[in-house]
Design an enzyme around this catalytic site. Structure first.
Site, mmCIF file in Angstrom:
data_model
loop_
_atom_site.group_PDB
_atom_site.id
_atom_site.type_symbol
_atom_site.label_atom_id
_atom_site.label_comp_id
_atom_site.label_asym_id
_atom_site.label_seq_id
_atom_site.Cartn_x
_atom_site.Cartn_y
_atom_site.Cartn_z
ATOM 1 N N GLY A 1 -110.839 -18.474 7.818
ATOM 2 C CA GLY A 1 -109.886 -19.506 7.431
ATOM 3 C C GLY A 1 -109.269 -19.300 6.058
ATOM 4 O O GLY A 1 -108.094 -19.585 5.858
ATOM 5 N N MET B 1 -117.771 -11.332 10.880
ATOM 6 C CA MET B 1 -117.330 -12.210 9.787
ATOM 7 C C MET B 1 -118.525 -12.576 8.908
ATOM 8 O O MET B 1 -119.573 -12.990 9.420
ATOM 9 C CB MET B 1 -116.722 -13.497 10.338
ATOM 10 C CG MET B 1 -115.392 -13.349 11.076
ATOM 11 S SD MET B 1 -114.051 -12.663 10.101
ATOM 12 C CE MET B 1 -113.971 -13.784 8.697
ATOM 13 N N MET C 1 -103.509 -16.687 11.250
ATOM 14 C CA MET C 1 -104.189 -17.972 11.487
ATOM 15 C C MET C 1 -103.188 -18.993 12.030
ATOM 16 O O MET C 1 -102.040 -19.030 11.577
ATOM 17 C CB MET C 1 -104.781 -18.499 10.176
ATOM 18 C CG MET C 1 -105.703 -17.501 9.489
ATOM 19 S SD MET C 1 -106.491 -18.225 8.041
ATOM 20 C CE MET C 1 -107.234 -16.765 7.301
ATOM 21 N N HIS D 1 -105.165 -4.823 6.362
ATOM 22 C CA HIS D 1 -105.735 -5.919 7.153
ATOM 23 C C HIS D 1 -104.835 -7.156 7.053
ATOM 24 O O HIS D 1 -104.517 -7.630 5.962
ATOM 25 C CB HIS D 1 -107.138 -6.245 6.623
ATOM 26 C CG HIS D 1 -107.892 -7.241 7.433
ATOM 27 N ND1 HIS D 1 -108.571 -6.915 8.592
ATOM 28 C CD2 HIS D 1 -108.085 -8.577 7.256
ATOM 29 C CE1 HIS D 1 -109.152 -7.999 9.081
ATOM 30 N NE2 HIS D 1 -108.868 -9.033 8.289
ATOM 31 N N SER E 1 -107.208 -6.905 2.529
ATOM 32 C CA SER E 1 -106.646 -8.058 3.239
ATOM 33 C C SER E 1 -105.488 -8.612 2.419
ATOM 34 O O SER E 1 -105.683 -9.128 1.312
ATOM 35 C CB SER E 1 -107.723 -9.133 3.415
ATOM 36 O OG SER E 1 -107.095 -10.361 3.699
ATOM 37 N N ASP F 1 -104.322 -11.052 8.239
ATOM 38 C CA ASP F 1 -105.008 -12.232 8.769
ATOM 39 C C ASP F 1 -104.022 -13.221 9.372
ATOM 40 O O ASP F 1 -103.221 -13.826 8.665
ATOM 41 C CB ASP F 1 -105.801 -12.910 7.648
ATOM 42 C CG ASP F 1 -107.022 -12.093 7.263
ATOM 43 O OD1 ASP F 1 -107.812 -11.749 8.165
ATOM 44 O OD2 ASP F 1 -107.171 -11.778 6.068
ATOM 45 N N HIS G 1 -105.911 -9.136 12.491
ATOM 46 C CA HIS G 1 -107.077 -9.986 12.788
ATOM 47 C C HIS G 1 -106.566 -11.353 13.246
ATOM 48 O O HIS G 1 -106.101 -12.149 12.451
ATOM 49 C CB HIS G 1 -107.918 -10.095 11.496
ATOM 50 C CG HIS G 1 -109.123 -10.972 11.607
ATOM 51 N ND1 HIS G 1 -109.864 -11.363 10.511
ATOM 52 C CD2 HIS G 1 -109.737 -11.530 12.684
ATOM 53 C CE1 HIS G 1 -110.862 -12.140 10.905
ATOM 54 N NE2 HIS G 1 -110.811 -12.259 12.213
ATOM 55 N N ASP H 1 -115.921 -8.531 7.229
ATOM 56 C CA ASP H 1 -114.811 -9.276 6.621
ATOM 57 C C ASP H 1 -115.306 -10.594 6.031
ATOM 58 O O ASP H 1 -115.874 -11.416 6.749
ATOM 59 C CB ASP H 1 -113.774 -9.539 7.736
ATOM 60 C CG ASP H 1 -112.507 -10.215 7.246
ATOM 61 O OD1 ASP H 1 -112.338 -10.386 6.027
ATOM 62 O OD2 ASP H 1 -111.681 -10.561 8.114
ATOM 63 N N GLY I 1 -115.757 -12.138 1.716
ATOM 64 C CA GLY I 1 -116.588 -12.125 0.515
ATOM 65 C C GLY I 1 -117.148 -10.766 0.148
ATOM 66 O O GLY I 1 -118.173 -10.677 -0.544
ATOM 67 N N GLY J 1 -109.354 -16.843 2.199
ATOM 68 C CA GLY J 1 -109.856 -15.762 1.359
ATOM 69 C C GLY J 1 -110.657 -16.355 0.210
ATOM 70 O O GLY J 1 -110.650 -17.573 -0.007
ATOM 71 N N GLY J 2 -111.358 -15.506 -0.510
ATOM 72 C CA GLY J 2 -112.026 -15.925 -1.743
ATOM 73 C C GLY J 2 -113.302 -16.734 -1.571
ATOM 74 O O GLY J 2 -113.766 -17.369 -2.502
ATOM 75 N N MET K 1 -106.973 -14.878 14.197
ATOM 76 C CA MET K 1 -107.839 -16.067 14.170
ATOM 77 C C MET K 1 -107.026 -17.187 14.794
ATOM 78 O O MET K 1 -106.569 -18.117 14.134
ATOM 79 C CB MET K 1 -108.236 -16.383 12.722
ATOM 80 C CG MET K 1 -109.291 -15.416 12.188
ATOM 81 S SD MET K 1 -109.344 -15.374 10.395
ATOM 82 C CE MET K 1 -107.994 -14.248 10.083
HETATM 83 C C1 DX5 Z 1 -110.922 -14.877 6.224
HETATM 84 C C2 DX5 Z 1 -110.140 -13.602 6.465
HETATM 85 C C3 DX5 Z 1 -110.460 -12.521 5.503
HETATM 86 C C4 DX5 Z 1 -110.181 -12.856 4.072
HETATM 87 C C5 DX5 Z 1 -110.980 -11.951 3.199
HETATM 88 O O1 DX5 Z 1 -110.724 -15.755 7.263
HETATM 89 O O2 DX5 Z 1 -110.378 -13.100 7.756
HETATM 90 O O3 DX5 Z 1 -109.823 -11.311 5.868
HETATM 91 O O4 DX5 Z 1 -108.841 -12.741 3.728
HETATM 92 O O5 DX5 Z 1 -110.797 -12.337 1.879
HETATM 93 P P1 DX5 Z 1 -111.944 -12.132 0.809
HETATM 94 O O6 DX5 Z 1 -112.208 -10.670 0.714
HETATM 95 O O7 DX5 Z 1 -111.337 -12.694 -0.430
HETATM 96 O O8 DX5 Z 1 -113.133 -12.905 1.283
HETATM 97 ZN ZN ZN Z 2 -109.669 -10.983 8.267
#
Ligand code: DX5
Ligand code: ZN
Length: 213
Positions: free
Chosen positions: A143, A138, A38, A34, A9, A36, A67, A171, A173, A145-146, A69
């Protein structure tokens, strides 16, 4: 079981050198990229739009796994197709008739995925499973990462795998440990942001997530 695919991602990449980051993960064994998207409505964050997808397109040969969102996916499908998306995933909780959004993505001959938030039951996917190429489960609230992996989503992966033979992507964590937990339940596409871009050695991180030593 089919090969485990790794989709880094780019949300966790260094955006000041995004092209190089993408080339690096491609060289280090990534299968998809990937992306993201948003909108600040469906989730409390704003990230990437079609203009960035378009600029990424010539940088890599890997499929662009977009993806969405966003609150109104139907409105933006065409823009992301034109920008170069190969796989378009939207949320079952988003506005609009999911069947219509699926038909629209298929009309453009793109691979279609549908995603579920952690609190959304697998039963909400009934009726659309035969229409899609992929389900994205999910394992964090979308929303950011991390975030920490939510283990209570694991039974849902297993439940979907029993009735769905195509791709199941997970997707949120996911690291080298939690990856093995989701793979055992039937996932075959792993999204990983922090656990790849947060390390110094992308090749080693990807190999470990895939299940190598
Ligand atoms: C969260 C995203 C994920 C995110 C994953 O809303 O859809 O793709 O970036 O990041 P990690 O792997 O750090 O959880
Ligand atoms: Zn994602």
């Amino acid at each position: 079981m089919s090969k485990i695919l790794i989709a880094p991602s780019i949300l966790s990449a260094d955006f000041s050198k995004l092209g190089q980051e993408i080339k690096d993960v491609e060289k280090c064994g990534a299968d998809w990229i990937h992306i993201d998207v948003m909108d600040g409505h469906f989730v409390p964050n704003i990230t990437i739009g079609p203009v960035v997808v378009k600029s990424i397109r010539p940088v890599t040969k890997l499929p662009l796994d977009v993806h969405l969102m966003i609150k109104e996916p139907q409105k933006y499908v065409e823009s992301f197709v034109k920008a170069g998306a190969d796989i378009i995933t939207f949320h079952i909780e988003a506005d609009g008739d999911p069947k219509e959004t699926i038909r629209l993505i298929k009309y453009f001959k793109k691979k279609v995925g549908v995603s579920v938030r952690p609190k959304t039951d697998a039963s909400k996917l009934q009726g659309i499973l035969p229409m899609v190429d992929m389900i994205l489960v999910m394992t964090v609230e979308p929303g950011f990462g991390g975030q920490a992996f939510m283990g209570d989503c694991l039974p849902k992966i297993e439940e979907i795998r029993k009735i769905f033979k195509k791709d199941i992507e997970v997707d949120g964590g996911v690291n080298e440990m939690t990856a093995q937990e989701v793979i055992v339940k039937g996932a075959n596409v792993i999204v990983a942001g922090t656990s790849i871009f947060g390390t110094k050695n992308y090749a080693e991180a990807i190999k470990k997530i895939r299940g190598g030593i």
